[in-house]
Design a protein around this motif. Sequence first.
Motif, PDB file in Angstrom:
ATOM      1  N   HIS A  19       0.806  -1.227   0.000  1.00 55.87           N
ATOM      2  CA  HIS A  19       0.000   0.000   0.000  1.00 55.87           C
ATOM      3  C   HIS A  19       0.837   1.274   0.000  1.00 55.87           C
ATOM      4  O   HIS A  19       0.326   2.340  -0.327  1.00 55.87           O
ATOM      5  CB  HIS A  19      -0.930   0.017   1.217  1.00 55.87           C
ATOM      6  N   ILE A  20       2.096   1.172   0.375  1.00 56.55           N
ATOM      7  CA  ILE A  20       2.950   2.364   0.529  1.00 56.55           C
ATOM      8  C   ILE A  20       2.967   3.205  -0.748  1.00 56.55           C
ATOM      9  O   ILE A  20       2.870   4.426  -0.687  1.00 56.55           O
ATOM     10  CB  ILE A  20       4.382   1.970   0.952  1.00 56.55           C
ATOM     11  N   GLY A  21       3.093   2.598  -1.892  1.00 62.11           N
ATOM     12  CA  GLY A  21       3.152   3.342  -3.154  1.00 62.11           C
ATOM     13  C   GLY A  21       1.841   3.966  -3.569  1.00 62.11           C
ATOM     14  O   GLY A  21       1.811   4.786  -4.493  1.00 62.11           O
ATOM     15  N   LYS A  22       0.750   3.629  -2.901  1.00 56.85           N
ATOM     16  CA  LYS A  22      -0.572   4.111  -3.290  1.00 56.85           C
ATOM     17  C   LYS A  22      -1.182   5.113  -2.318  1.00 56.85           C
ATOM     18  O   LYS A  22      -2.154   5.771  -2.661  1.00 56.85           O
ATOM     19  CB  LYS A  22      -1.524   2.920  -3.412  1.00 56.85           C
ATOM     20  N   ILE A  23      -0.647   5.233  -1.111  1.00 59.12           N
ATOM     21  CA  ILE A  23      -1.320   6.033  -0.081  1.00 59.12           C
ATOM     22  C   ILE A  23      -1.381   7.522  -0.389  1.00 59.12           C
ATOM     23  O   ILE A  23      -2.169   8.239   0.212  1.00 59.12           O
ATOM     24  CB  ILE A  23      -0.718   5.805   1.320  1.00 59.12           C
ATOM     25  N   PHE A  24      -0.581   7.988  -1.343  1.00 63.53           N
ATOM     26  CA  PHE A  24      -0.625   9.396  -1.725  1.00 63.53           C
ATOM     27  C   PHE A  24      -1.568   9.644  -2.894  1.00 63.53           C
ATOM     28  O   PHE A  24      -1.715  10.777  -3.346  1.00 63.53           O
ATOM     29  CB  PHE A  24       0.779   9.910  -2.055  1.00 63.53           C
ATOM     30  N   ASP A  25      -2.226   8.599  -3.389  1.00 62.86           N
ATOM     31  CA  ASP A  25      -3.211   8.737  -4.473  1.00 62.86           C
ATOM     32  C   ASP A  25      -4.538   9.224  -3.903  1.00 62.86           C
ATOM     33  O   ASP A  25      -4.955   8.779  -2.827  1.00 62.86           O
ATOM     34  CB  ASP A  25      -3.438   7.397  -5.180  1.00 62.86           C
TER      35      ASP A  25
END
Length: 79
Positions: A19-25
Amino acid sequence: DEYVAVEVTNTGQTIPPEHIGKIFDRFYRVNSARQGSAKNMGFGLAIVRSIMALHRGRVDVVSRAGLTTFTLYFPSVTE
């Protein structure tokens, strides 16, 4: 020397690596089944990333062993 860093660390549930790569979406939520998640729209971290980009900075996150650390990198001002 290029950046001034500000770190904020939170104790609690670790964010899974997938999820780390997506939490700023925008609209992304790690766990939509979590209590109270319906009132949270998933804008907060997207706004943080946008503000940092406007200031030519960046934001990173590391989450492990019950600690999540967000680091805000602001460009240092040199004259």
